[in-house]
Scaffold this active site. Structure first.
Site, PDB file in Angstrom:
ATOM      1  N   ASN A  81       0.592  -1.258   0.046  1.00  0.00           N
ATOM      2  CA  ASN A  81      -0.094  -0.399   0.067  1.00  0.00           C
ATOM      3  C   ASN A  81       0.786   1.250  -0.297  1.00  0.00           C
ATOM      4  OD1 ASN A  81      -2.277   1.510   0.889  1.00  0.00           O
ATOM      5  ND2 ASN A  81      -1.625   1.577   2.229  1.00  0.00           N
ATOM      6  N   SER A 103       4.414   6.080   2.486  1.00  0.00           N
ATOM      7  CA  SER A 103       5.671   5.287   2.962  1.00  0.00           C
ATOM      8  C   SER A 103       5.129   4.097   1.990  1.00  0.00           C
ATOM      9  CB  SER A 103       5.477   4.931   4.207  1.00  0.00           C
ATOM     10  OG  SER A 103       5.571   5.855   5.154  1.00  0.00           O
ATOM     11  N   ASP A 115      -2.871   0.553   8.031  1.00  0.00           N
ATOM     12  CA  ASP A 115      -1.157   1.198   7.379  1.00  0.00           C
ATOM     13  C   ASP A 115      -0.266   0.545   8.623  1.00  0.00           C
ATOM     14  OD1 ASP A 115      -2.649   2.757   5.818  1.00  0.00           O
ATOM     15  OD2 ASP A 115      -3.716   4.313   7.364  1.00  0.00           O
TER      16      ASP A 115
HETATM   17  C1  GAR Z   1      -2.108   8.877  -2.931  1.00  0.00           C
HETATM   18  O1  GAR Z   1      -2.098  10.224  -1.900  1.00  0.00           O
HETATM   19  C2  GAR Z   1      -2.074   8.348  -1.532  1.00  0.00           C
HETATM   20  O2  GAR Z   1      -1.395   8.467  -1.485  1.00  0.00           O
HETATM   21  C3  GAR Z   1      -3.582   7.832  -0.957  1.00  0.00           C
HETATM   22  O3  GAR Z   1      -4.761   8.126  -1.722  1.00  0.00           O
HETATM   23  C4  GAR Z   1      -3.889   8.891  -2.724  1.00  0.00           C
HETATM   24  C5  GAR Z   1      -4.622   8.765  -4.124  1.00  0.00           C
HETATM   25  O4  GAR Z   1      -3.806   8.685  -5.218  1.00  0.00           O
HETATM   26  N1  GAR Z   1      -3.492   6.556  -0.347  1.00  0.00           N
HETATM   27  C6  GAR Z   1      -3.751   6.675   1.035  1.00  0.00           C
HETATM   28  O5  GAR Z   1      -4.662   7.888   1.749  1.00  0.00           O
HETATM   29  C7  GAR Z   1      -4.507   5.522   1.963  1.00  0.00           C
HETATM   30  N2  GAR Z   1      -4.643   4.881   2.828  1.00  0.00           N
HETATM   31  P1  GAR Z   1      -4.671   8.937  -6.705  1.00  0.00           P
HETATM   32  O6  GAR Z   1      -5.816   7.900  -6.794  1.00  0.00           O
HETATM   33  O7  GAR Z   1      -4.537  10.054  -7.582  1.00  0.00           O
HETATM   34  O8  GAR Z   1      -2.687   7.473  -6.888  1.00  0.00           O
END
Ligand code: GAR
Length: 223
Positions: free
Chosen positions: A111, A140, A149
């Site tokens: 993840n 991370s 997480d």
């Molecule tokens: C990213 O910033 C990722 O790190 C976060 O969601 C976003 C997805 O962006 N993930 C989380 O918060 C998971 N807990 P994307 O759809 O443009 O790839």
């Protein structure tokens, strides 16, 4: 004989920029992998649109189509199992994955999370880093385990928090660094150098004492 590229299943709920980063890296030759499918809980999300635009196998199952959380996991992860991925990348998948689904893919799921874990698991990571007065923030990549997480950390990228930052500017500055982090970490899997175990990650057969850090040239220091 060279090994076949690894197959990756991507799980996503949002705009799909991390999926796009993986696709761009594959197209440029920077990542030797094949996206076997994109899986989502949101049929109208950007990630599913990107998958379709690239002619990829795309499957979205709404939670409300299923009787409960476990049934949704079962339906979606059965679709994932059908493409036999070497690696599952959660790239903005915003649902908690149950233990049964995780057991099925033990050691094969990572993840990307927008914080320097173990700081700020869960939501609103940028605002929480700002509220705490942190001098640096980051993202991370970790192995997925039942606790949210909390799986073994593989790699991180750090950015400074600047005077005047708000959650929007901080997340906008972090996003391209997240993309580079995800691609660099996926590359270690493509090179078959990583093994994930319940409590720790191995790189080249050795336990990682600390998460690898991405440098400005997008290399993971020490890898
Ligand atoms: C990213 O910033 C990722 O790190 C976060 O969601 C976003 C997805 O962006 N993930 C989380 O918060 C998971 N807990 P994307 O759809 O443009 O790839």
């Amino acid at each position: 004989m060279t090994a076949a590229p690894i197959t990756i299943a991507v799980l996503a709920s949002g705009r799909g920029s991390n999926l796009q980063a993986l696709l761009d890296a594959i197209a440029s030759g920077a990542l030797d992998a094949r996206i076997a499918g994109v899986f989502s809980d949101k049929p109208t999300c950007g990630a599913i649109a990107i998958a379709r635009a690239h002619g990829l196998h795309a499957v979205a199952i709404r939670p409300r189509e299923c009787t409960d959380r476990a049934a949704h996991d079962e339906a979606l992860f059965s679709e994932i199992a059908a493409v036999q991925p070497d690696l599952i990348v959660c790239a903005g998948y915003m649902r908690i994955i149950g233990a049964a689904a995780l057991r099925r893919f033990e050691g094969r799921m990572i993840n990307i999370h927008p914080s320097l874990l173990p700081r700020y698991p869960g939501l609103d990571t940028h605002a929480r880093a700002l509220a705490a007065g942190d001098a640096e923030h980051g993202a991370s990549v970790h192995a997925v385990i039942p606790e949210l997480d909390a799986g073994p950390l593989l790699a991180q990228v750090r950015i400074p928090v600047l005077a005047g930052d708000d959650a929007e500017t901080l997340s906008r500055r972090l996003l391209p660094r997240e993309h580079a982090l995800l691609v660099a970490t996926a590359r270690l899997f493509a090179q078959r150098r990583v093994q994930l175990h319940a409590g720790h990650a191995l790189l080249d057969g050795h336990r990682l004492p600390a998460p690898l850090q991405l440098d400005a040239a997008n290399h993971l220091i020490g890898a």
